[in-house]
Scaffold this motif. Structure first.
Motif, PDB file in Angstrom:
ATOM      1  N   LYS A  52      33.656  45.289  47.666  1.00  0.00           N
ATOM      2  CA  LYS A  52      34.415  44.484  46.715  1.00  0.00           C
ATOM      3  C   LYS A  52      35.330  45.372  45.870  1.00  0.00           C
ATOM      4  CE  LYS A  52      33.753  41.145  42.944  1.00  0.00           C
ATOM      5  NZ  LYS A  52      32.738  40.459  42.097  1.00  0.00           N
ATOM      6  N   ARG A  53      36.546  44.943  45.678  1.00  0.00           N
ATOM      7  CA  ARG A  53      37.493  45.681  44.853  1.00  0.00           C
ATOM      8  C   ARG A  53      37.126  45.543  43.385  1.00  0.00           C
ATOM      9  NH1 ARG A  53      41.888  44.671  41.719  1.00  0.00           N
ATOM     10  NH2 ARG A  53      43.695  46.090  41.817  1.00  0.00           N
ATOM     11  N   GLU A  55      37.971  47.451  39.208  1.00  0.00           N
ATOM     12  CA  GLU A  55      38.817  48.342  38.424  1.00  0.00           C
ATOM     13  C   GLU A  55      37.985  49.182  37.467  1.00  0.00           C
ATOM     14  OE1 GLU A  55      41.581  45.779  36.474  1.00  0.00           O
ATOM     15  OE2 GLU A  55      42.812  45.463  38.292  1.00  0.00           O
ATOM     16  N   VAL A  66      41.585  51.941  40.716  1.00  0.00           N
ATOM     17  CA  VAL A  66      41.027  50.860  41.531  1.00  0.00           C
ATOM     18  C   VAL A  66      40.092  51.464  42.572  1.00  0.00           C
ATOM     19  CG1 VAL A  66      41.554  48.968  43.117  1.00  0.00           C
ATOM     20  CG2 VAL A  66      43.067  49.432  41.178  1.00  0.00           C
ATOM     21  N   TYR A  67      38.924  50.836  42.737  1.00  0.00           N
ATOM     22  CA  TYR A  67      37.916  51.351  43.661  1.00  0.00           C
ATOM     23  C   TYR A  67      37.458  50.254  44.612  1.00  0.00           C
ATOM     24  CZ  TYR A  67      37.533  54.885  39.963  1.00  0.00           C
ATOM     25  OH  TYR A  67      37.802  55.851  39.035  1.00  0.00           O
ATOM     26  N   GLU A  68      36.744  50.692  45.647  1.00  0.00           N
ATOM     27  CA  GLU A  68      36.095  49.769  46.577  1.00  0.00           C
ATOM     28  C   GLU A  68      34.586  49.996  46.464  1.00  0.00           C
ATOM     29  OE1 GLU A  68      36.904  48.091  51.077  1.00  0.00           O
ATOM     30  OE2 GLU A  68      37.488  50.133  50.546  1.00  0.00           O
TER      31      GLU A  68
END
Length: 398
Positions: A52-53, A55, A66-68
């Protein structure tokens, strides 16, 4: 095919291939192949596995990383792959514990690799920065040590997530399991290394379950990607954080069942408290304080601050639950846990307690760094928070 089968002593193609490579490879190639092979494997998982993306916190220059959120999945796949590879190797008379036997070579290679890698990060930050969150001081030695970028990315890969999480905090539990295998090969089942390892594995599993929250810690939002943080993750964590389990390989102690149960219970309780505290803060932030903590609506301080761009922002300072006990009570839980996975050594030798001493110094120092940052950022709101929660880590002591 039949001739190949007989040439391999009647073994399967896979088994024969493994043994042929194991015996014919240049002796000095094993460690670089294992380390670089793992890094490549971790990068592939980091890029390909879904998540899921989300911040991270906005930076002083107004950028939002921004991370996954695929850390837990990467961790599970990695540990499962390690187990499968271990079973395959064992089936053909080979063992991954050769890494324990040649761990000095591993650390030498990681040291050499990290020095070059940090030089690359320094040059990248100077000539090809990923964002405006960085810069140079004019002192190349300091910039190499501290770093020139806060959130460097290469082909979309976040460097600090890779070094801190996909390498350091994943290699740690792999080594813990590997040291258990070595202990079993030498002594059979020994409960002191088993208890210590269970606590470390539960802790690292908890970390990856909560990895998104880690992106709000000092390691990520304050420390740049330089020698300080990257060498620490590439070299110090693998060599030092798993050192208790490494020590226990050669120092087996069969603990009395009641002592083993008490140590294990205390350690697991510490992990629960640590996670509970983090969860309280996360829920309070996500709901803007519209939740229950310990059965009642939490008390919060809405702290306003100004970015370098002049834009005003707001953060919530939680004054309830574990965060009412002390401003960094989660550090106390981590220290208690580290002591629990060390004390099964049952020795007065300083060596296995070195990590606990190091962690104590690190967390106390980090608490001061964190409070200096918060004082500058929040001003009088932070002073109000310190008045509400007067103790730093341990009530009435520190």
């Amino acid at each position: 095919m039949a001739e190949m089968y007989h040439a391999m002593g009647g073994k399967s193609f896979l088994g024969g291939t493994l043994e042929m490579w194991w015996s014919s490879r240049p002796k000095d190639s094993l460690v670089p192949c294992v380390v670089l092979g793992y890094m490549a494997f971790a990068l592939v998982l980091m890029v390909l596995l879904p998540g899921k993306r989300f911040e991270g916190p906005v930076t002083a220059n107004g950028n939002i990383p921004v991370y996954e959120d695929n850390g837990f999945l990467c961790y599970v796949v990695t540990m499962a792959t390690f187990v499968v590879l271990t079973v395959i190797l064992k089936a053909y008379g080979l063992t991954p514990t050769v890494i324990y036997d040649r761990f000095d070579e591993v650390i030498f290679f990681l040291n050499a690799f990290s020095l070059v890698f940090c030089l690359f990060l320094y040059l990248k930050g100077v000539y090809w920065p990923s964002s405006s969150d960085g810069g140079i001081s004019g002192n190349p030695i300091f910039d190499y040590y501290w770093g020139t970028e806060l959130y460097p990315r290469v082909f979309g890969v976040d460097i600090k997530v890779f070094t801190n999480c996909r390498f350091a905090l994943t290699v740690w539990p792999i080594l813990v399991v590997l040291y258990n295998l070595k202990s079993y090969e030498l002594h059979g089942f020994v409960n002191n290394i088993f208890i210590s390892s269970v606590l470390q594995l539960v802790y690292t599993t908890k970390f990856f379950w909560w990895e998104a929250g880690y992106m709000y810690t000092l390691d990520i939002i304050l420390d740049r990607a330089g020698f300080y943080i990257c060498w620490g993750c590439l070299v110090l964590v693998p060599s030092f954080y798993a050192s208790v389990s490494m020590y226990l390989v050669k120092h087996p102690v069969h603990l009395e069942p009641i002592i083993a149960f008490l140590i294990l219970s205390c350690g697991l309780a510490s992990i629960c408290i640590n996670y509970w505290a983090d969860l309280q803060k996360q829920r309070a932030r996500e709901t803007q304080g519209n939740c229950l903590i310990w059965g009642r609506k939490p008390k919060i301080i809405k702290a306003r601050y100004t970015l370098h761009t002049g834009e005003e922002k707001e953060s919530l300072l939680l004054v309830s639950g574990w965060w009412r006990v002390a401003r960094h009570f989660n550090y106390f839980a981590e220290l208690l846990l580290a002591f629990c996975w060390t004390v099964p050594c049952m020795t007065l030798n300083f060596a296995p307690y070195a990590y606990f001493v190091f962690l104590t110094i690190l967390l106390v120092h980090r608490s001061f760094r964190d409070e200096q940052k918060c004082s500058r950022k929040y001003g009088h709101y932070w002073r109000e928070y310190c008045h509400e929660v007067p103790f730093r880590i341990v009530p009435y002591l520190l």
